[in-house]
Design a protein around this motif. Structure first.
Motif, PDB file in Angstrom:
ATOM      1  N   ALA A  45       7.705  -3.813  -3.484  1.00  0.00           N
ATOM      2  CA  ALA A  45       8.309  -2.430  -3.261  1.00  0.00           C
ATOM      3  C   ALA A  45       8.561  -2.411  -4.934  1.00  0.00           C
ATOM      4  CB  ALA A  45       9.405  -2.641  -2.047  1.00  0.00           C
ATOM      5  N   THR A  46       9.310  -2.777  -5.789  1.00  0.00           N
ATOM      6  CA  THR A  46       9.934  -2.186  -6.712  1.00  0.00           C
ATOM      7  C   THR A  46       9.180  -1.920  -7.541  1.00  0.00           C
ATOM      8  OG1 THR A  46      12.064  -3.903  -6.473  1.00  0.00           O
ATOM      9  CG2 THR A  46      11.468  -3.687  -8.445  1.00  0.00           C
ATOM     10  N   HIS A  47       7.808  -2.734  -7.455  1.00  0.00           N
ATOM     11  CA  HIS A  47       6.350  -2.308  -8.284  1.00  0.00           C
ATOM     12  C   HIS A  47       6.287  -0.917  -8.169  1.00  0.00           C
ATOM     13  CE1 HIS A  47       2.683  -3.066 -10.013  1.00  0.00           C
ATOM     14  NE2 HIS A  47       1.691  -2.776  -8.951  1.00  0.00           N
ATOM     15  N   ALA A  48       5.801  -0.535  -6.334  1.00  0.00           N
ATOM     16  CA  ALA A  48       5.965   0.253  -5.958  1.00  0.00           C
ATOM     17  C   ALA A  48       6.393   1.855  -6.594  1.00  0.00           C
ATOM     18  CB  ALA A  48       5.275   0.746  -4.658  1.00  0.00           C
ATOM     19  N   LEU A  49       7.756   1.084  -6.563  1.00  0.00           N
ATOM     20  CA  LEU A  49       8.771   2.408  -7.118  1.00  0.00           C
ATOM     21  C   LEU A  49       7.977   2.523  -8.903  1.00  0.00           C
ATOM     22  CD1 LEU A  49      12.208   1.539  -5.504  1.00  0.00           C
ATOM     23  CD2 LEU A  49      10.716   3.254  -4.767  1.00  0.00           C
ATOM     24  N   ARG A  50       7.742   1.441  -9.502  1.00  0.00           N
ATOM     25  CA  ARG A  50       7.773   1.288 -10.952  1.00  0.00           C
ATOM     26  C   ARG A  50       6.817   2.678 -11.621  1.00  0.00           C
ATOM     27  NH1 ARG A  50       9.855  -2.171 -14.496  1.00  0.00           N
ATOM     28  NH2 ARG A  50      11.273  -3.556 -13.471  1.00  0.00           N
ATOM     29  N   PHE A  51       5.720   2.353  -9.994  1.00  0.00           N
ATOM     30  CA  PHE A  51       4.381   3.334 -10.300  1.00  0.00           C
ATOM     31  C   PHE A  51       5.083   4.521 -10.166  1.00  0.00           C
ATOM     32  CE2 PHE A  51       0.803   5.537  -8.505  1.00  0.00           C
ATOM     33  CZ  PHE A  51       0.024   4.421  -9.324  1.00  0.00           C
ATOM     34  N   TRP A  52       5.417   5.140  -9.157  1.00  0.00           N
ATOM     35  CA  TRP A  52       5.710   6.984  -9.133  1.00  0.00           C
ATOM     36  C   TRP A  52       6.705   7.114  -9.854  1.00  0.00           C
ATOM     37  CZ3 TRP A  52       2.032   9.422  -6.871  1.00  0.00           C
ATOM     38  CH2 TRP A  52       1.114   8.499  -5.789  1.00  0.00           C
ATOM     39  N   LEU A  53       7.479   5.940 -10.572  1.00  0.00           N
ATOM     40  CA  LEU A  53       8.613   6.559 -12.065  1.00  0.00           C
ATOM     41  C   LEU A  53       7.879   6.715 -12.720  1.00  0.00           C
ATOM     42  CD1 LEU A  53      12.076   4.492 -10.757  1.00  0.00           C
ATOM     43  CD2 LEU A  53      11.660   6.753 -11.055  1.00  0.00           C
ATOM     44  N   GLU A  54       6.182   6.154 -12.968  1.00  0.00           N
ATOM     45  CA  GLU A  54       5.704   6.027 -14.351  1.00  0.00           C
ATOM     46  C   GLU A  54       5.043   7.717 -14.320  1.00  0.00           C
ATOM     47  OE1 GLU A  54       3.656   2.950 -14.557  1.00  0.00           O
ATOM     48  OE2 GLU A  54       4.692   1.753 -15.312  1.00  0.00           O
ATOM     49  N   GLN A  55       4.825   8.387 -12.759  1.00  0.00           N
ATOM     50  CA  GLN A  55       4.201   9.570 -12.851  1.00  0.00           C
ATOM     51  C   GLN A  55       5.244  10.307 -13.464  1.00  0.00           C
ATOM     52  OE1 GLN A  55       0.702   8.461 -12.892  1.00  0.00           O
ATOM     53  NE2 GLN A  55       0.859   6.684 -12.547  1.00  0.00           N
ATOM     54  N   GLY A  56       6.107  10.173 -13.038  1.00  0.00           N
ATOM     55  CA  GLY A  56       6.937  11.662 -13.374  1.00  0.00           C
ATOM     56  C   GLY A  56       7.881  11.665 -11.963  1.00  0.00           C
TER      57      GLY A  56
ATOM     58  N   ASN B 274       1.150  -1.112  -0.108  1.00  0.00           N
ATOM     59  CA  ASN B 274      -0.072   0.494   0.129  1.00  0.00           C
ATOM     60  C   ASN B 274       0.807   1.310  -0.180  1.00  0.00           C
ATOM     61  OD1 ASN B 274       0.825   0.008   2.927  1.00  0.00           O
ATOM     62  ND2 ASN B 274      -0.971   0.258   3.490  1.00  0.00           N
ATOM     63  N   ILE B 275       1.983   1.065  -0.648  1.00  0.00           N
ATOM     64  CA  ILE B 275       2.854   2.029  -0.811  1.00  0.00           C
ATOM     65  C   ILE B 275       2.453   3.259  -1.632  1.00  0.00           C
ATOM     66  CG2 ILE B 275       4.333   1.865  -2.416  1.00  0.00           C
ATOM     67  CD1 ILE B 275       6.573   2.623  -1.730  1.00  0.00           C
ATOM     68  N   THR B 276       1.912   3.051  -2.526  1.00  0.00           N
ATOM     69  CA  THR B 276       0.717   3.645  -3.291  1.00  0.00           C
ATOM     70  C   THR B 276      -0.513   4.795  -2.423  1.00  0.00           C
ATOM     71  OG1 THR B 276      -0.645   2.352  -4.160  1.00  0.00           O
ATOM     72  CG2 THR B 276       1.643   2.406  -5.799  1.00  0.00           C
ATOM     73  N   VAL B 277      -0.789   4.655  -2.083  1.00  0.00           N
ATOM     74  CA  VAL B 277      -1.657   4.984  -1.082  1.00  0.00           C
ATOM     75  C   VAL B 277      -1.288   6.007  -0.015  1.00  0.00           C
ATOM     76  CG1 VAL B 277      -3.515   5.036   0.839  1.00  0.00           C
ATOM     77  CG2 VAL B 277      -2.827   2.787  -0.803  1.00  0.00           C
ATOM     78  N   THR B 278      -1.558   6.855  -0.087  1.00  0.00           N
ATOM     79  CA  THR B 278      -0.929   8.311   0.543  1.00  0.00           C
ATOM     80  C   THR B 278      -1.881   8.598   2.336  1.00  0.00           C
ATOM     81  OG1 THR B 278      -2.216   9.958  -0.172  1.00  0.00           O
ATOM     82  CG2 THR B 278      -0.274   9.278  -1.611  1.00  0.00           C
ATOM     83  N   GLY B 279      -1.035   9.868   2.605  1.00  0.00           N
ATOM     84  CA  GLY B 279      -1.856  10.075   3.921  1.00  0.00           C
ATOM     85  C   GLY B 279      -2.943  10.182   3.893  1.00  0.00           C
ATOM     86  N   GLU B 280      -3.513  10.669   4.897  1.00  0.00           N
ATOM     87  CA  GLU B 280      -4.936  10.946   5.061  1.00  0.00           C
ATOM     88  C   GLU B 280      -4.700  12.690   4.880  1.00  0.00           C
ATOM     89  OE1 GLU B 280      -6.340  10.679   9.088  1.00  0.00           O
ATOM     90  OE2 GLU B 280      -6.319   8.413   8.920  1.00  0.00           O
ATOM     91  N   ARG B 281      -3.736  13.713   5.505  1.00  0.00           N
ATOM     92  CA  ARG B 281      -4.274  14.665   5.386  1.00  0.00           C
ATOM     93  C   ARG B 281      -3.161  14.724   3.864  1.00  0.00           C
ATOM     94  NH1 ARG B 281      -0.978  17.896  10.101  1.00  0.00           N
ATOM     95  NH2 ARG B 281       0.373  16.089   9.944  1.00  0.00           N
ATOM     96  N   SER B 282      -2.618  14.095   2.761  1.00  0.00           N
ATOM     97  CA  SER B 282      -1.724  15.204   1.648  1.00  0.00           C
ATOM     98  C   SER B 282      -3.103  14.874   0.426  1.00  0.00           C
ATOM     99  CB  SER B 282      -0.308  14.184   1.473  1.00  0.00           C
ATOM    100  OG  SER B 282       0.546  14.166   2.610  1.00  0.00           O
ATOM    101  N   GLY B 283      -3.832  14.199   0.594  1.00  0.00           N
ATOM    102  CA  GLY B 283      -4.631  13.892  -0.781  1.00  0.00           C
ATOM    103  C   GLY B 283      -4.624  13.064  -1.003  1.00  0.00           C
ATOM    104  N   SER B 284      -5.487  12.446  -1.354  1.00  0.00           N
ATOM    105  CA  SER B 284      -5.306  11.189  -2.803  1.00  0.00           C
ATOM    106  C   SER B 284      -4.067  11.077  -3.527  1.00  0.00           C
ATOM    107  CB  SER B 284      -6.688  10.863  -3.211  1.00  0.00           C
ATOM    108  OG  SER B 284      -6.963  12.465  -5.018  1.00  0.00           O
TER     109      SER B 284
END
Length: 520
Positions: free
Chosen positions: A229-240, A174-184
């Protein structure tokens, strides 16, 4: 007879160009000679005016023939001499040119090392949820940060380090899930897209997150957790995302994990858009992996971590320790780290912006809110201006903070000496203008030099609360004159000489030195 002579004289007068020559007793105009009788019949006449010689005919100019040229030039032999002289001239000219090129090539000069984007950038650490709490009433949500991105870029900031985006209990799943105050997640994706449009890189802070899950008895992590964890890194790298920041205490700070992550980063990297790994040093001594190329940037703190405000002496000792150390294993990124008084805030900013490496500046409310001062003044009815003018003083303080930050970032971007010049620590003795006996406990002036070729930048730091003047013999090999680049008070302008310079308490000055008669 007398009448006849008179008639003859009249006739002679009336005859142009002639005069009577009488051979009589009168002796006037008579010419006598042997065999000549002085009679009237033998009188002779001669012309009185000499006719002018006729002008010579004008000779029309004509070019000389080959024979005439050779004869005028001295003959055919001179032609060979002239050819030899011309050849000798050109040989001498080529020899001088070759000698000049050899001197330039063999003379020592600084070697320009191509820098990566993170080596030229100013990093700005901020926590979006805290920023949005302050401005949620005006903009709301993460859009408050997106509106400030062009403003950050105008200050000279090149990269953002976003903290607090992920929950502390985030797992590899769930690394792709952000904190409550930071937004979606869509809001973070929008922030990454807007940052790239504004020309800002974004590094995600995943320090102290348990990305790899629990370890077994042997100290190894589960392969499935590492894959997640590697899959989560790929996800955010794809987002820029431009990279990630971890701590030296994380389980991910190991050669095995970093090697796997490096393979993922290289898949999304290009020559202009290289993705990086930043390691935040929290221990006193950093033990880098055997392969130091796995880590791009190491973030080091100038001040040690403490629960109390460090004194001026403690701050000076910490600064001097880092200035004397030679750490060249990995590219450093300097940040303040510890707690210091507000009087030393600007001095520490000047320090980290002029040290070799990439400066990392913590979120500053004064710098962030300066562009909204006019809006708050016009719309706020709660804040009033008292008789002491405290509101005006705050506005001037904010403007001074922005001016100092902009001056340092822009000077670092355009000056080669500040960007990748050599570093020289300058220990010297200082004298004080204060009559107080506390001079012995006051920290001395700290100074270092950034040099590139013939250009030298001198950085002077007066950490103590006393006025200090430089000793005239502190650095005899340096030029004695220079021009102010910036200072903590933003009130130093024009040229100066080091022997007449006096540093105020808690003041930092940047001076560009030049030789006498030189304007480089």
């Amino acid at each position: 007879m007398e009448q006849t002579d008179r008639e003859a004289d009249v006739e002679a007068v009336n005859t142009p160009g002639r005069m009577p020559l009488n051979a009589g007793d009168t002796g006037y105009g008579s010419v006598s000679g042997p065999g000549l009788a002085a009679t009237v019949g033998n009188s002779e006449t001669a012309p009185l005016l000499i006719p002018e010689p006729e002008p010579e005919p004008v000779r029309q100019w004509q070019p000389m023939s080959k024979q005439e040229l050779e004869l005028t030039a001295g003959g055919p032999g001179w032609r060979k001499v002239r050819c030899y002289l011309v050849v000798l001239f050109w040989l001498a000219w080529v020899a001088m040119l070759a000698t000049s090129v050899a001197i330039i090539v063999m003379s020592p000069r600084p070697v320009v090392t191509p820098l990566k984007w993170w080596q030229k950038s100013v990093f700005y650490r901020l926590q979006p949820d805290l920023l949005m709490e302050e401005q949620s009433k005006r903009s709301g949500g993460i859009d408050a940060l997106c509106e400030q991105l062009p403003y950050f870029r105008s200050l000279g900031i090149g990269a953002l380090i976003l903290q607090g985006l992920f929950a502390k209990d985030a797992s590899p799943l769930n690394i792709t899930v952000t904190g409550e105050r930071s937004g979606s997640v869509p809001q973070i994706q929008h922030l990454l897209a807007e940052s790239n449009k504004a020309g800002l890189k974004v590094v995600l802070d995943i320090c102290e997150l348990d990305l790899l899950g629990p370890q077994n008895v042997a100290g190894h992590t589960d392969k499935s957790s590492n894959f997640s964890a590697t899959h989560a890194l790929r996800f955010w790298l794809e987002q820029g995302a431009a990279g990630f920041m971890i701590c030296d205490t994380d389980a991910a700070y190991s050669e095995k994990i970093l090697l796997e992550w490096r393979g993922v980063l290289e898949q999304f990297s290009s020559q202009e858009e290289e993705r990086i790994v930043v390691v935040k040093q929290t221990r006193d001594v950093l033990h880098p992996p055997n392969n130091v190329t796995l880590v791009d940037v190491v973030m080091r703190s100038i001040l040690p971590s403490a629960h109390h405000l460090l004194s001026a002496t403690e701050v000076a000792n910490a600064i001097e320790t880092h200035l004397q150390a030679r750490e060249e294993d990995m590219w450093p990124s300097w940040t303040v780290g510890g707690k210091a008084s507000q009087d030393l805030k600007k001095l520490l900013l000047v320090l980290i912006m002029t040290l070799p490496g990439s400066p990392t500046v913590q979120y500053d409310e004064a710098v962030n809110q300066t562009q909204n001062v006019s809006l708050k003044v016009g719309s706020s009815h709660v804040e009033t201006k008292d008789s002491s003018g405290s509101h005006t003083d705050k506005e001037k303080t904010k403007r001074s903070a922005v001016a100092l930050f902009t001056s340092l970032s822009h000077s670092r971007a355009r000056e080669e000496a500040l960007l990748y010049g050599s570093f020289t620590f300058l220990p010297f003795n200082s004298s004080t203008n204060s009559s107080s006996n506390s001079t012995l406990s006051s920290p001395p002036i700290l100074a270092f030099l950034r040099s590139w070729g013939c250009v030298h930048f001198l950085i002077l730091l007066n950490v103590g609360p006393e006025h200090h003047a430089l000793d005239p013999a502190w650095a005899p090999s340096l030029p004695v004159a220079g021009v102010f680049v910036t200072s903590t008070g933003m009130d130093r302008l024009g040229t100066t000489t080091l022997d007449a310079l006096e540093l105020r308490p808690h003041e930092a000055i940047v001076i560009k030195l030049f030789e006498a008669g030189s304007y480089s």
